[in-house]
Design an enzyme around this catalytic site. Structure first.
Site, PDB file in Angstrom:
ATOM      1  CB  SER A 283      71.136 -40.354 133.132  1.00 52.87           C
ATOM      2  OG  SER A 283      70.494 -39.161 133.519  1.00 52.87           O
ATOM      3  CG  HIS A 313      66.047 -41.376 132.854  1.00 54.88           C
ATOM      4  ND1 HIS A 313      65.611 -40.155 133.310  1.00 54.88           N
ATOM      5  CD2 HIS A 313      67.404 -41.366 133.034  1.00 54.88           C
ATOM      6  CE1 HIS A 313      66.638 -39.444 133.747  1.00 54.88           C
ATOM      7  NE2 HIS A 313      67.741 -40.147 133.580  1.00 54.88           N
ATOM      8  CG  HIS A 362      59.205 -34.778 138.755  1.00 52.05           C
ATOM      9  ND1 HIS A 362      60.034 -34.887 139.851  1.00 52.05           N
ATOM     10  CD2 HIS A 362      60.018 -34.684 137.666  1.00 52.05           C
ATOM     11  CE1 HIS A 362      61.288 -34.844 139.448  1.00 52.05           C
ATOM     12  NE2 HIS A 362      61.311 -34.733 138.140  1.00 52.05           N
ATOM     13  NE  ARG A 371      63.310 -30.171 134.646  1.00 47.57           N
ATOM     14  CZ  ARG A 371      63.486 -31.496 134.674  1.00 47.57           C
ATOM     15  NH1 ARG A 371      64.624 -32.017 134.229  1.00 47.57           N
ATOM     16  NH2 ARG A 371      62.551 -32.297 135.149  1.00 47.57           N
ATOM     17  CG  ASP A 417      60.160 -35.620 129.810  1.00 45.05           C
ATOM     18  OD1 ASP A 417      61.182 -35.320 129.165  1.00 45.05           O
ATOM     19  OD2 ASP A 417      60.198 -36.256 130.871  1.00 45.05           O
TER      20      ASP A 417
END
Length: 479
Positions: A283, A313, A362, A371, A417
């Site tokens: 993005s 994504h 990742h 995160r 996520d």
């Protein structure tokens, strides 16, 4: 003697030395900021641009012919993974340390950025998105007064959303995917682009960044109403209510229809940690690429949103949530307790069926995603007894060992996520098809902050060289 020992230990440790330099730099910037008084973000950027332009020219002149790395055939065929070929101001992703926003880690940001309750610090809640926006754009940590000024400015700009946008969104089919509607809404708002008008009127290149900044601020300001209109249309009554006495995130929560201070805090955290992840993610890169053609920020970020909508994504967190709920349902159907043993068996069944464990691994990171860690800390503080969180926590205990034993995952640790969907679900935000829209509201802050500097620094049209399979074969055979 103690002072000598402390200094010796600091200089022997690269991490401590880096941290020390960061704190010295932060302290010096803080002194300069305090001497400046309360400024607008436009004033800060105007003072920075000439020096940044000069620094980049000097860097290019002195080191332009230096080699940053080599490109292998695997990298060429495999999506350019790891190829160093982008300039990115706002953040950097380290394989071991994770993301740094303008040099600051996520825990740093939680300590130094202003919160809704006032001064920085975890005791006062999560950082305001506006404070991180200021940091990404200017590289400076703002005061609470400066952040309040930016909040007021964004609320004012939100009212400039073109009048045709909401009626257009209201006319869209309710079964159209929220991300498709989101892109349509942003493209429709492009009629208000200051940069597009200035370019058409013949503005000189040296002024492009001034008009781009206006668009960047307007896009970030207008996205919540576009996003909230879609949410209320698809899932509820279509009514969007606002509360501009709150910050950006709090007002967005009211627009979505949520009036819960705990959810406000979650949204502040969620929006902050999803803003930027260096420039190579799809993005951010798409926004940068489209913007390099001198498309205005509305069109450029619409490109970024279309990249974010891809299953590889932005849709990952809903896949993770579905997998976790699948564990919960299967264990309930089989009359089993959800614990380390049953999760281990479920995981091996998934792996033996040649399926991927969502939320783990990742492309860059080789440790637990910071995160993920900050979301885990949020859950431990606000919702320690939530059943889905307990499952997530148990998965975290056993999964790295299982994936390491399996041997086919470069990074057996959780990414962002793995946790976000469970947090949203806890507060009753169960429309997981919409989750990527939240991601899209956040990612605008990072991608568009960089787009401002793309124009301020005069970065050129992005145009990498492609090669054919025949070229690669012939080239390699000739070596």
């Amino acid at each position: 003697m103690m002072g000598i020992a402390v200094c010796r230990n600091i200089f022997l440790s690269p991490i401590n030395f880096t941290t020390m330099l960061s704190k010295i730099s932060f302290a010096s910037r803080t002194l300069a900021r305090n001497a400046r008084g309360v400024a607008t973000i436009q004033e800060v950027l105007k003072s920075q641009v000439p020096q940044k332009q000069a620094d980049l020219l000097a860097l290019k002149k002195e080191h332009g012919d230096k080699v940053l790395g080599e490109v292998t055939v695997d990298q060429c065929i495999g999506g350019a993974r790891g190829v160093k070929c982008m300039l990115w101001e706002t953040s950097n992703l380290d394989a071991e340390e994770g993301i740094r926003f303008r040099g600051h880690t996520i825990p740093d940001c939680q300590q130094i950025l202003p919160t809704f309750k006032g001064p920085a610090g975890p005791e006062n809640g999560e950082p305001l998105l506006e404070s991180l926006f200021w940091l990404l754009l200017t590289s400076e940590v703002p005061t609470k007064a400066e952040v309040d000024g930016l909040t007021a400015d964004l609320h004012k700009r939100a009212a400039s959303l073109p009048s045709h946008v909401v009626p257009l969104l209201n006319s869209l089919p309710k079964d159209m995917h929220p991300m498709t509607q989101f892109t349509i809404g942003l493209n429709a708002a492009q009629t208000g682009s200051a940069f597009a008008k200035a370019y058409q009127d013949g503005a000189p290149k040296t002024e492009y960044h001034e008009y781009v900044l206006e668009d960047v601020l307007n896009v970030v300001a207008q996205l919540p109403e576009i996003a909230a209109t879609i949410y209320r249309n698809v899932y509820f009554d279509g009514v969007v209510s606002k509360d501009t006495s709150l910050d950006y995130s709090g007002n967005f929560c009211r627009m979505l229809g949520y009036d819960d201070k705990g959810f406000d805090e979650l949204m502040r955290l969620y929006l902050c940690i999803h803003t930027d992840h260096e420039g190579g993610n799809a993005s951010a890169h798409a926004t940068h690429l489209v913007g390099s053609t001198l498309s205005d920020p509305y069109l450029a970020y619409a490109g970024g949103l279309n990249a974010l909508a891809g299953p590889l994504h932005g849709l990952a967190n809903q896949e993770v949530l579905g997998w976790i709920q699948g564990i919960q349902k299967q264990m309930a159907d089989e009359g089993k307790e959800v614990n380390a043993e049953t999760i281990t068996q479920f995981t091996w069944d998934t792996l033996n069926a040649k399926k991927v464990i969502p939320g783990y691994g990742h492309a860059v990171l080789r440790k637990t995603d910071p995160r993920y860690s900050c979301q885990r800390e949020f859950a431990l503080k606000h919702m320690p007894d939530d059943e889905l969180f307990k499952i997530v926590s148990t998965i975290y205990e056993v999964m790295p060992g299982i994936l390491t034993e399996h041997g086919k995952t470069k990074n057996p640790y959780p990414n962002v996520d793995s946790h976000s969907g469970v947090l949203l679900w806890h507060y009753g935000f169960t429309q997981f098809q919409y989750y990527t829209v939240l991601f899209g509201v956040s990612r605008a802050v990072g991608a568009l902050s960089q787009l401002y500097w793309d124009r301020a620094l005069g970065l050129p049209l992005e145009r990498p060289k492609s090669v054919t399979p025949e070229f690669i074969k012939k080239f390699c055979e000739s070596q």
